[in-house]
Scaffold this motif. Sequence first.
Motif, PDB file in Angstrom:
ATOM      1  N   ALA A  49       0.836  -1.203   0.000  1.00 22.80           N
ATOM      2  CA  ALA A  49       0.000   0.000   0.000  1.00 22.80           C
ATOM      3  C   ALA A  49       0.865   1.245   0.000  1.00 22.80           C
ATOM      4  N   MET A  50       1.951   1.211   0.778  1.00 19.41           N
ATOM      5  CA  MET A  50       2.840   2.374   0.793  1.00 19.41           C
ATOM      6  C   MET A  50       3.525   2.555  -0.543  1.00 19.41           C
ATOM      7  N   VAL A  51       3.863   1.419  -1.196  1.00 18.68           N
ATOM      8  CA  VAL A  51       4.453   1.518  -2.537  1.00 18.68           C
ATOM      9  C   VAL A  51       3.484   2.232  -3.472  1.00 18.68           C
ATOM     10  N   VAL A  52       2.219   1.814  -3.403  1.00 22.16           N
ATOM     11  CA  VAL A  52       1.213   2.440  -4.271  1.00 22.16           C
ATOM     12  C   VAL A  52       1.088   3.923  -3.967  1.00 22.16           C
ATOM     13  N   ILE A  53       1.108   4.267  -2.679  1.00 21.80           N
ATOM     14  CA  ILE A  53       0.958   5.683  -2.315  1.00 21.80           C
ATOM     15  C   ILE A  53       2.130   6.501  -2.847  1.00 21.80           C
ATOM     16  N   GLY A  54       3.353   5.955  -2.678  1.00 27.23           N
ATOM     17  CA  GLY A  54       4.519   6.663  -3.204  1.00 27.23           C
ATOM     18  C   GLY A  54       4.425   6.851  -4.703  1.00 27.23           C
ATOM     19  N   LEU A  55       3.994   5.795  -5.385  1.00 22.70           N
ATOM     20  CA  LEU A  55       3.821   5.857  -6.839  1.00 22.70           C
ATOM     21  C   LEU A  55       2.812   6.945  -7.214  1.00 22.70           C
ATOM     22  N   LEU A  56       1.699   6.940  -6.474  1.00 20.70           N
ATOM     23  CA  LEU A  56       0.615   7.899  -6.727  1.00 20.70           C
ATOM     24  C   LEU A  56       1.138   9.332  -6.637  1.00 20.70           C
ATOM     25  N   ILE A  57       1.892   9.590  -5.550  1.00 18.24           N
ATOM     26  CA  ILE A  57       2.369  10.957  -5.321  1.00 18.24           C
ATOM     27  C   ILE A  57       3.323  11.375  -6.438  1.00 18.24           C
ATOM     28  N   ILE A  62       4.800  14.365 -11.374  1.00 21.36           N
ATOM     29  CA  ILE A  62       5.337  14.338 -12.740  1.00 21.36           C
ATOM     30  C   ILE A  62       4.312  14.874 -13.729  1.00 21.36           C
ATOM     31  N   SER A  63       3.055  14.447 -13.577  1.00 18.00           N
ATOM     32  CA  SER A  63       2.059  14.876 -14.573  1.00 18.00           C
ATOM     33  C   SER A  63       1.767  16.361 -14.434  1.00 18.00           C
ATOM     34  N   ALA A  64       1.795  16.870 -13.179  1.00 20.99           N
ATOM     35  CA  ALA A  64       1.574  18.310 -13.013  1.00 20.99           C
ATOM     36  C   ALA A  64       2.694  19.093 -13.672  1.00 20.99           C
ATOM     37  N   ARG A  65       3.938  18.575 -13.499  1.00 24.52           N
ATOM     38  CA  ARG A  65       5.065  19.277 -14.107  1.00 24.52           C
ATOM     39  C   ARG A  65       4.994  19.204 -15.624  1.00 24.52           C
ATOM     40  N   ALA A  66       4.587  18.035 -16.136  1.00 20.09           N
ATOM     41  CA  ALA A  66       4.476  17.887 -17.588  1.00 20.09           C
ATOM     42  C   ALA A  66       3.444  18.860 -18.142  1.00 20.09           C
ATOM     43  N   ALA A  67       2.313  19.002 -17.410  1.00 21.44           N
ATOM     44  CA  ALA A  67       1.284  19.947 -17.872  1.00 21.44           C
ATOM     45  C   ALA A  67       1.845  21.365 -17.905  1.00 21.44           C
TER      46      ALA A  67
ATOM     47  N   VAL B   9      10.362   3.088  -2.442  1.00 21.68           N
ATOM     48  CA  VAL B   9      10.328   2.190  -3.597  1.00 21.68           C
ATOM     49  C   VAL B   9       9.285   2.669  -4.603  1.00 21.68           C
ATOM     50  N   GLY B  10       8.106   3.074  -4.088  1.00 21.00           N
ATOM     51  CA  GLY B  10       7.058   3.582  -4.979  1.00 21.00           C
ATOM     52  C   GLY B  10       7.521   4.806  -5.738  1.00 21.00           C
ATOM     53  N   VAL B  11       8.193   5.722  -5.024  1.00 21.99           N
ATOM     54  CA  VAL B  11       8.704   6.936  -5.679  1.00 21.99           C
ATOM     55  C   VAL B  11       9.700   6.571  -6.769  1.00 21.99           C
ATOM     56  N   ALA B  12      10.593   5.619  -6.446  1.00 25.47           N
ATOM     57  CA  ALA B  12      11.609   5.219  -7.423  1.00 25.47           C
ATOM     58  C   ALA B  12      10.951   4.604  -8.652  1.00 25.47           C
ATOM     59  N   ILE B  13       9.956   3.738  -8.423  1.00 24.06           N
ATOM     60  CA  ILE B  13       9.257   3.120  -9.562  1.00 24.06           C
ATOM     61  C   ILE B  13       8.632   4.200 -10.436  1.00 24.06           C
ATOM     62  N   GLY B  14       7.995   5.180  -9.770  1.00 24.48           N
ATOM     63  CA  GLY B  14       7.343   6.249 -10.531  1.00 24.48           C
ATOM     64  C   GLY B  14       8.338   7.020 -11.380  1.00 24.48           C
ATOM     65  N   LEU B  16      11.321   5.990 -12.472  1.00 31.04           N
ATOM     66  CA  LEU B  16      11.917   5.167 -13.529  1.00 31.04           C
ATOM     67  C   LEU B  16      10.897   4.832 -14.617  1.00 31.04           C
ATOM     68  N   TRP B  17       9.702   4.499 -14.192  1.00 34.63           N
ATOM     69  CA  TRP B  17       8.683   4.031 -15.127  1.00 34.63           C
ATOM     70  C   TRP B  17       8.110   5.204 -15.935  1.00 34.63           C
ATOM     71  N   HIS B  18       7.982   6.351 -15.251  1.00 33.02           N
ATOM     72  CA  HIS B  18       7.471   7.553 -15.899  1.00 33.02           C
ATOM     73  C   HIS B  18       6.125   7.320 -16.578  1.00 33.02           C
ATOM     74  N   PRO B  19       5.104   6.922 -15.854  1.00 35.68           N
ATOM     75  CA  PRO B  19       3.821   6.628 -16.487  1.00 35.68           C
ATOM     76  C   PRO B  19       3.115   7.905 -16.928  1.00 35.68           C
ATOM     77  N   VAL B  20       2.306   7.769 -17.947  1.00 36.28           N
ATOM     78  CA  VAL B  20       1.500   8.896 -18.434  1.00 36.28           C
ATOM     79  C   VAL B  20       0.081   8.744 -17.895  1.00 36.28           C
ATOM     80  N   VAL B  21      -0.385   9.771 -17.235  1.00 36.29           N
ATOM     81  CA  VAL B  21      -1.711   9.696 -16.635  1.00 36.29           C
ATOM     82  C   VAL B  21      -2.752  10.011 -17.697  1.00 36.29           C
TER      83      VAL B  21
END
Lengths: 269, 110
Positions: A49-57, A62-67, B9-14, B16-21
């Motif tokens: 769950a924490m992995v998912v949260i980190g990914l989410l953030i 990234i998407s905000a910066r891309a916009a 780990v989640g931050v690192a995956i994000g 590296l993976w660089h997903p497009v929302v």
Amino acid sequence: MSTPTLEDGSESGLLERFIAQAVVDEYAQVAPTEPGAPGRRRHLLAVPAMVVIGLLIIVAVISARAADEQRQSTRDALVERVSTLTASVAERQATVDGQTSTVDGLRADVLGGVTPEQEAELSRLAQLAAVTELSGPGVTVTIDDAPGAEAGSLNRVLDRDLQDIVNTLWRTGAVGIAVNEERLTGTTAIRGAGEAILVNYRPIGRPYVISAVGTSTSGQTDSGLDALLATLADDYGLVSTTSTGDVALPAGVVRDPRFAQTDQEGAGS
Amino acid sequence: MIAIIGLLVGVAIGILWHPVVPLWMQPYLPIAIVAALDAVFGGFRALMEKRFDDRIFVVSFLSNVVIAAFLVFLGDQLGVGAQMSTGVVVVLAMRIFANAAAIRRILFRA
């Protein structure tokens, strides 16, 4: 969590009750673990769950910066286009000016036989029609918004004020007027469009400089103009200065009439 | 500790993976993050109080995100998406502050 009693029904009481209900503890049903008991098993599922949260953030960042970058590059492209087109307009204006003088030269050749009086009449008419540059003694009025004027307030220079000043100058004998280097012709309109003032359908910016050649007041103060400017200063706080001296006006752009035709064209159709 | 490693780990995956929302997902992303943060703070508080439970953590995280996103979606459909987002963020932020206050009391006894 206990709900605070609400006797008076006041707003703060309502807010407190709302907060108390909103922050209900999710772990209320879980009993605290004994200090000695093995508690690690309870942590296992939290890691994914924490992995998912980190990914989410990070994805959101990234998407905000891309916009942002997208917006910036769009803006840059538009600015680029504007400057390119502005340069192209200036270039074409130069071409037009060159060809105008060629036409003038050719016309002078063709009209070789005209008398000096006719030539003088032609140049006088051209001057009045504002198709040629004009310079001579005249008046320059610079007018600006009142200091600290807010958008939309009456303390700003309006199209109406410029119209009044221009009409006063015409009345006192001006033969040519330009507002911020936009020469006034017979078809010029001075009008407001939102926040901007348009002269010859081009927006002009502050401060507004009105140059007039040939007013009868050259070298002396004119009561009509001074009275108008004084009124604008008293009523709306507009700041203006007047100076007399030699004034040079650019040539105006005369548009083709939309309905009127010359005699030959009229006969041909 | 292990949870913080998971976050990294989640931050690192994000990165590296660089997903497009996808575009339709973008309004829900900030709301989902606030909802996730609420679950994280609640979980951390429970950890401090020695009554953390990973099942409750995962369920509260998922349900928070889903409900928050659903509320915003519903608001969008009803034409009050912005107001609904504001309401969701206010409530979640309130919970985050309450949990942070509890954590602070335990950590610093103040």
